[in-house]
Enzyme design. Sequence first.
Site, PDB file in Angstrom:
ATOM      1  CE  LYS A  13      -2.130  -1.151   3.823  1.00  0.00           C
ATOM      2  NZ  LYS A  13      -1.423  -2.423   4.079  1.00  0.00           N
ATOM      3  NE  ARG A  88      -4.608  -1.497   9.971  1.00  0.00           N
ATOM      4  CZ  ARG A  88      -3.568  -0.882   9.401  1.00  0.00           C
ATOM      5  NH1 ARG A  88      -3.660   0.343   9.005  1.00  0.00           N
ATOM      6  NH2 ARG A  88      -2.438  -1.536   9.223  1.00  0.00           N
ATOM      7  NE  ARG A 127       7.042  -2.554   6.313  1.00  0.00           N
ATOM      8  CZ  ARG A 127       5.711  -2.622   6.294  1.00  0.00           C
ATOM      9  NH1 ARG A 127       5.036  -1.979   5.359  1.00  0.00           N
ATOM     10  NH2 ARG A 127       5.059  -3.319   7.178  1.00  0.00           N
ATOM     11  NE  ARG A 160       6.062  -0.450  10.049  1.00  0.00           N
ATOM     12  CZ  ARG A 160       4.896  -0.437   9.412  1.00  0.00           C
ATOM     13  NH1 ARG A 160       4.809   0.144   8.221  1.00  0.00           N
ATOM     14  NH2 ARG A 160       3.832  -0.985   9.940  1.00  0.00           N
ATOM     15  NE  ARG A 171       1.706  -4.907  11.440  1.00  0.00           N
ATOM     16  CZ  ARG A 171       2.688  -4.694  10.567  1.00  0.00           C
ATOM     17  NH1 ARG A 171       3.875  -5.255  10.741  1.00  0.00           N
ATOM     18  NH2 ARG A 171       2.488  -3.927   9.537  1.00  0.00           N
TER      19      ARG A 171
HETATM   20  P1  ADP Z   1       2.109  -1.897   3.235  1.00  0.00           P
HETATM   21  O1  ADP Z   1       2.122  -0.372   3.210  1.00  0.00           O
HETATM   22  O2  ADP Z   1       0.919  -2.471   2.543  1.00  0.00           O
HETATM   23  O3  ADP Z   1       2.295  -2.454   4.616  1.00  0.00           O
HETATM   24  P2  ADP Z   1       4.687  -1.638   1.855  1.00  0.00           P
HETATM   25  O4  ADP Z   1       4.374  -0.774   0.672  1.00  0.00           O
HETATM   26  O5  ADP Z   1       5.405  -1.002   2.977  1.00  0.00           O
HETATM   27  O6  ADP Z   1       3.344  -2.393   2.383  1.00  0.00           O
HETATM   28  O7  ADP Z   1       5.498  -2.906   1.313  1.00  0.00           O
HETATM   29  C1  ADP Z   1       6.017  -3.890   2.215  1.00  0.00           C
HETATM   30  C2  ADP Z   1       7.398  -4.321   1.751  1.00  0.00           C
HETATM   31  O8  ADP Z   1       7.276  -5.063   0.529  1.00  0.00           O
HETATM   32  C3  ADP Z   1       8.344  -3.161   1.469  1.00  0.00           C
HETATM   33  O9  ADP Z   1       9.634  -3.552   1.889  1.00  0.00           O
HETATM   34  C4  ADP Z   1       8.294  -3.004  -0.064  1.00  0.00           C
HETATM   35  O10 ADP Z   1       9.526  -2.508  -0.587  1.00  0.00           O
HETATM   36  C5  ADP Z   1       8.015  -4.427  -0.528  1.00  0.00           C
HETATM   37  N1  ADP Z   1       7.135  -4.477  -1.707  1.00  0.00           N
HETATM   38  C6  ADP Z   1       6.036  -3.705  -1.941  1.00  0.00           C
HETATM   39  N2  ADP Z   1       5.458  -4.060  -3.113  1.00  0.00           N
HETATM   40  C7  ADP Z   1       6.209  -5.083  -3.619  1.00  0.00           C
HETATM   41  C8  ADP Z   1       6.129  -5.883  -4.815  1.00  0.00           C
HETATM   42  N3  ADP Z   1       5.147  -5.706  -5.717  1.00  0.00           N
HETATM   43  N4  ADP Z   1       7.064  -6.848  -4.986  1.00  0.00           N
HETATM   44  C9  ADP Z   1       8.053  -7.036  -4.069  1.00  0.00           C
HETATM   45  N5  ADP Z   1       8.185  -6.315  -2.938  1.00  0.00           N
HETATM   46  C10 ADP Z   1       7.282  -5.345  -2.711  1.00  0.00           C
HETATM   47  P1  AMP Z   2       0.461   0.520   8.929  1.00  0.00           P
HETATM   48  O1  AMP Z   2       1.554   1.524   8.768  1.00  0.00           O
HETATM   49  O2  AMP Z   2      -0.751   0.852   8.102  1.00  0.00           O
HETATM   50  O3  AMP Z   2       0.949  -0.891   8.730  1.00  0.00           O
HETATM   51  O4  AMP Z   2      -0.042   0.621  10.445  1.00  0.00           O
HETATM   52  C1  AMP Z   2       0.832   0.358  11.530  1.00  0.00           C
HETATM   53  C2  AMP Z   2       0.043   0.248  12.813  1.00  0.00           C
HETATM   54  O5  AMP Z   2      -0.633   1.484  13.101  1.00  0.00           O
HETATM   55  C3  AMP Z   2      -1.093  -0.798  12.825  1.00  0.00           C
HETATM   56  O6  AMP Z   2      -0.626  -2.097  13.095  1.00  0.00           O
HETATM   57  C4  AMP Z   2      -1.975  -0.237  13.955  1.00  0.00           C
HETATM   58  O7  AMP Z   2      -1.435  -0.499  15.233  1.00  0.00           O
HETATM   59  C5  AMP Z   2      -1.890   1.266  13.709  1.00  0.00           C
HETATM   60  N1  AMP Z   2      -2.953   1.701  12.763  1.00  0.00           N
HETATM   61  C6  AMP Z   2      -2.773   2.219  11.526  1.00  0.00           C
HETATM   62  N2  AMP Z   2      -3.939   2.515  10.953  1.00  0.00           N
HETATM   63  C7  AMP Z   2      -4.902   2.156  11.832  1.00  0.00           C
HETATM   64  C8  AMP Z   2      -6.326   2.160  11.806  1.00  0.00           C
HETATM   65  N3  AMP Z   2      -7.011   2.610  10.744  1.00  0.00           N
HETATM   66  N4  AMP Z   2      -6.987   1.703  12.897  1.00  0.00           N
HETATM   67  C9  AMP Z   2      -6.324   1.269  13.981  1.00  0.00           C
HETATM   68  N5  AMP Z   2      -4.989   1.195  14.061  1.00  0.00           N
HETATM   69  C10 AMP Z   2      -4.268   1.627  12.999  1.00  0.00           C
END
Ligand code: ADP
Ligand code: AMP
Length: 220
Positions: A13, A88, A127, A160, A171
């Site tokens: 995302k 969420r 990540r 993270r 999660r």
């Molecule tokens: P989210 O925001 O949904 O938690 P991220 O965008 O942070 O996910 O992506 C999670 C990890 O996967 C990051 O390290 C990113 O670089 C990697 N990633 C994202 N999209 C892809 C993809 N299409 N193929 C391989 N790795 C990806």
């Molecule tokens: P994310 O960066 O989207 O993976 O979110 C990291 C963490 O932030 C989640 O695991 C939750 O603890 C908190 N969080 C983010 N968005 C929300 C939401 N919409 N509702 C509740 N907790 C959230």
Amino acid sequence: MNLILMGPPGAGKGTQAEYIERKYWIPRISTGDMFRTAARFSTELGLQAKELMDNGQLVPDEITIGIVRARLAERDCAKGFLLDGFPRTVTQAKALDGILADWNKELDAVISIEVPTDVLIVRNCGRRTCSQCGANYHVQFNPPLLANECDICGGELQHRSDDREETVIKRLAIYAEQTKPLTDFYAERGLLISINGDQSLSAVFRDIVESLQERTRKEV
Ligand code: ADP
Ligand code: AMP
């Protein structure tokens, strides 16, 4: 355009949100980023959120809805927005309906990025995020040019605290239980666009753009 970007942790995302933000010139609103910023500044909200985040739990609906309501009221959201990681829960989705109705706004689409669970675990655990500009990397799939250094600003890359394997598994379970049902909620309204996220970064983005274009063509 008023968009929601959904998908389990690690679906991509944040990565796709950066591309969408640049292509469509709409602000990205990531509740996760807002909580992490608050935690960095050790505000009361930040400290409370950090404990929950590190445990893989959600921040309470009331708090989360409050910060999104305030953020959506800012001027830059008048031209559209991209919500990343919100809503969420069903309670959050219903609250969002109320916020948008208050301003006579409607959602244009809900993009759901789908990725198999085994891939999600590898993605979250590998990540790395820039401590200065927030840019996103993966040690294997999207590595920086220099180890541990951001290509964009030279900042130090961080792992993270909620990306440890046992927290990631927790999660993902919370996502399946509380957030995944929202795909039906939005599908019933004809808003859902499902995207195969198990492809290269550029292929995922291409599919998102094509689906949005197809939707706009249908609406004309
Ligand atoms: P989210 O925001 O949904 O938690 P991220 O965008 O942070 O996910 O992506 C999670 C990890 O996967 C990051 O390290 C990113 O670089 C990697 N990633 C994202 N999209 C892809 C993809 N299409 N193929 C391989 N790795 C990806
Ligand atoms: P994310 O960066 O989207 O993976 O979110 C990291 C963490 O932030 C989640 O695991 C939750 O603890 C908190 N969080 C983010 N968005 C929300 C939401 N919409 N509702 C509740 N907790 C959230």
